[in-house]
Write a protein that holds these residues in place. Sequence first.
Motif, PDB file in Angstrom:
ATOM      1  N   GLY A  48       0.814  -1.214   0.000  1.00  0.00           N
ATOM      2  CA  GLY A  48       0.000   0.000   0.000  1.00  0.00           C
ATOM      3  C   GLY A  48       0.842   1.255   0.000  1.00  0.00           C
ATOM      4  N   SER A  49       1.426   1.562   1.144  1.00  0.00           N
ATOM      5  CA  SER A  49       2.186   2.810   1.288  1.00  0.00           C
ATOM      6  C   SER A  49       3.371   2.898   0.337  1.00  0.00           C
ATOM      7  N   PHE A  50       4.129   1.799   0.216  1.00  0.00           N
ATOM      8  CA  PHE A  50       5.332   1.831  -0.618  1.00  0.00           C
ATOM      9  C   PHE A  50       5.082   1.376  -2.055  1.00  0.00           C
ATOM     10  N   LYS A  51       3.894   0.850  -2.315  1.00  0.00           N
ATOM     11  CA  LYS A  51       3.502   0.438  -3.674  1.00  0.00           C
ATOM     12  C   LYS A  51       4.497  -0.544  -4.292  1.00  0.00           C
ATOM     13  N   MET A  52       4.917  -1.494  -3.483  1.00  0.00           N
ATOM     14  CA  MET A  52       5.769  -2.562  -3.986  1.00  0.00           C
ATOM     15  C   MET A  52       4.900  -3.655  -4.616  1.00  0.00           C
ATOM     16  N   GLN A  53       5.516  -4.511  -5.401  1.00  0.00           N
ATOM     17  CA  GLN A  53       4.804  -5.627  -6.024  1.00  0.00           C
ATOM     18  C   GLN A  53       4.930  -6.857  -5.121  1.00  0.00           C
ATOM     19  N   LEU A  54       3.860  -7.181  -4.421  1.00  0.00           N
ATOM     20  CA  LEU A  54       3.881  -8.323  -3.512  1.00  0.00           C
ATOM     21  C   LEU A  54       3.665  -9.623  -4.273  1.00  0.00           C
ATOM     22  N   THR A  55       4.456 -10.644  -3.955  1.00  0.00           N
ATOM     23  CA  THR A  55       4.157 -11.961  -4.494  1.00  0.00           C
ATOM     24  C   THR A  55       2.931 -12.499  -3.758  1.00  0.00           C
ATOM     25  N   ASP A  56       2.109 -13.233  -4.474  1.00  0.00           N
ATOM     26  CA  ASP A  56       0.946 -13.845  -3.823  1.00  0.00           C
ATOM     27  C   ASP A  56       1.392 -14.860  -2.783  1.00  0.00           C
ATOM     28  N   LYS A  57       2.485 -15.533  -3.087  1.00  0.00           N
ATOM     29  CA  LYS A  57       3.004 -16.541  -2.167  1.00  0.00           C
ATOM     30  C   LYS A  57       3.751 -15.884  -1.027  1.00  0.00           C
ATOM     31  N   GLU A  58       3.350 -16.192   0.184  1.00  0.00           N
ATOM     32  CA  GLU A  58       4.062 -15.776   1.382  1.00  0.00           C
ATOM     33  C   GLU A  58       4.473 -17.032   2.143  1.00  0.00           C
ATOM     34  N   VAL A  59       5.410 -16.884   3.050  1.00  0.00           N
ATOM     35  CA  VAL A  59       5.870 -18.013   3.850  1.00  0.00           C
ATOM     36  C   VAL A  59       5.642 -17.675   5.315  1.00  0.00           C
ATOM     37  N   ALA A  60       4.842 -18.493   5.989  1.00  0.00           N
ATOM     38  CA  ALA A  60       4.535 -18.283   7.409  1.00  0.00           C
ATOM     39  C   ALA A  60       5.087 -19.469   8.192  1.00  0.00           C
ATOM     40  N   ILE A  61       6.193 -19.242   8.881  1.00  0.00           N
ATOM     41  CA  ILE A  61       6.902 -20.305   9.592  1.00  0.00           C
ATOM     42  C   ILE A  61       6.391 -20.399  11.028  1.00  0.00           C
ATOM     43  N   ARG A  62       5.772 -21.515  11.333  1.00  0.00           N
ATOM     44  CA  ARG A  62       5.267 -21.743  12.694  1.00  0.00           C
ATOM     45  C   ARG A  62       6.381 -22.292  13.568  1.00  0.00           C
ATOM     46  N   TRP A  63       6.655 -21.567  14.640  1.00  0.00           N
ATOM     47  CA  TRP A  63       7.753 -21.932  15.537  1.00  0.00           C
ATOM     48  C   TRP A  63       7.256 -22.963  16.556  1.00  0.00           C
ATOM     49  N   PRO A  64       7.789 -24.183  16.529  1.00  0.00           N
ATOM     50  CA  PRO A  64       7.339 -25.199  17.485  1.00  0.00           C
ATOM     51  C   PRO A  64       7.640 -24.787  18.922  1.00  0.00           C
ATOM     52  N   LYS A  65       6.705 -25.005  19.778  1.00  0.00           N
ATOM     53  CA  LYS A  65       6.875 -24.636  21.186  1.00  0.00           C
ATOM     54  C   LYS A  65       8.067 -25.368  21.784  1.00  0.00           C
ATOM     55  N   GLY A  66       8.917 -24.605  22.441  1.00  0.00           N
ATOM     56  CA  GLY A  66      10.079 -25.193  23.095  1.00  0.00           C
ATOM     57  C   GLY A  66      11.304 -25.316  22.223  1.00  0.00           C
ATOM     58  N   SER A  67      11.189 -24.923  20.953  1.00  0.00           N
ATOM     59  CA  SER A  67      12.343 -25.018  20.061  1.00  0.00           C
ATOM     60  C   SER A  67      13.333 -23.896  20.353  1.00  0.00           C
ATOM     61  N   GLY A  68      14.600 -24.203  20.268  1.00  0.00           N
ATOM     62  CA  GLY A  68      15.625 -23.188  20.456  1.00  0.00           C
ATOM     63  C   GLY A  68      15.863 -22.433  19.163  1.00  0.00           C
ATOM     64  N   ASN A  69      16.845 -21.543  19.177  1.00  0.00           N
ATOM     65  CA  ASN A  69      17.182 -20.785  17.973  1.00  0.00           C
ATOM     66  C   ASN A  69      17.740 -21.698  16.884  1.00  0.00           C
ATOM     67  N   VAL A  70      17.499 -21.325  15.657  1.00  0.00           N
ATOM     68  CA  VAL A  70      18.021 -22.079  14.517  1.00  0.00           C
ATOM     69  C   VAL A  70      19.522 -21.794  14.403  1.00  0.00           C
ATOM     70  N   PRO A  71      20.342 -22.821  14.261  1.00  0.00           N
ATOM     71  CA  PRO A  71      21.796 -22.584  14.162  1.00  0.00           C
ATOM     72  C   PRO A  71      22.155 -21.861  12.865  1.00  0.00           C
ATOM     73  N   THR A  72      23.187 -21.059  12.921  1.00  0.00           N
ATOM     74  CA  THR A  72      23.637 -20.343  11.722  1.00  0.00           C
ATOM     75  C   THR A  72      24.513 -21.220  10.845  1.00  0.00           C
ATOM     76  N   GLU A  73      24.978 -22.333  11.372  1.00  0.00           N
ATOM     77  CA  GLU A  73      25.797 -23.275  10.616  1.00  0.00           C
ATOM     78  C   GLU A  73      25.288 -24.688  10.869  1.00  0.00           C
ATOM     79  N   GLY A  74      25.591 -25.579   9.926  1.00  0.00           N
ATOM     80  CA  GLY A  74      25.173 -26.959  10.089  1.00  0.00           C
ATOM     81  C   GLY A  74      23.758 -27.199   9.591  1.00  0.00           C
ATOM     82  N   LYS A  75      23.257 -28.372   9.859  1.00  0.00           N
ATOM     83  CA  LYS A  75      21.951 -28.786   9.357  1.00  0.00           C
ATOM     84  C   LYS A  75      20.822 -28.095  10.124  1.00  0.00           C
TER      85      LYS A  75
END
Length: 206
Positions: free
Chosen positions: A152-179
């Motif tokens: 709206g305000s910035f008039k960017m072209q939004l992709t219809d596809k969005e990604v909504a990542i559900r964070w499992p309860k009790g999960s720690g931070n995602v590592p920056t390295e490794g699997k």
Amino acid sequence: MSKVALIIGSSRRPGAGIGIASWLAPILRKGFSESSDQSPSSVSSKVDVFLVDPTKSPLPLGPIVDGSHVPADIRDPTKHPNPAVREWATFVSSCSGFFVLSPEYNGSYPGELKNTLDHLYWEWRKKPVTIITYGGGGGTRCAALLRTLLGGSFKMQLTDKEVAIRWPKGSGNVPTEGKPPEWLQAYESDVREAIEEMKVLFAKGS
């Protein structure tokens, strides 16, 4: 070569955002390097992905305190009076598209992400963007607000596809390295779908 920026919306360290971004970046690079039936081969192999860390120069920019102008007054990115904002504006102008990665904080997006966006105006206009959010409920309320702001305000072209990542309860931070954890890998197909849609937007704009 086209540039795509992956903007991390949270400056929390350690935090979830940097880990998710570390997982996302190689997926984006691989996805843009592959040709597809939906987009011409010219879009492939010519896209470089940049990770934008809000804790590193020229960010964070902080709140807007210069009342001598508003960002919409400045159409030339080299004319911003603040050197850091000028550097940020020049980078944003050089990008062909964006992936905005944001957590949901109390039903909205982080203040540092709003500042990152609000220092500019014309530089965002008509640029393709995909919204990726995360949180206990996937960050869907945050995504809705970002759609209004970016589309709206910035008039960017939004992709219809969005990604909504559900964070499992009790999960720690995602590592920056490794699997990365299996629950996060399950969202790769959604990311790749957004990449294909952005390729189509690139082709239409070329």
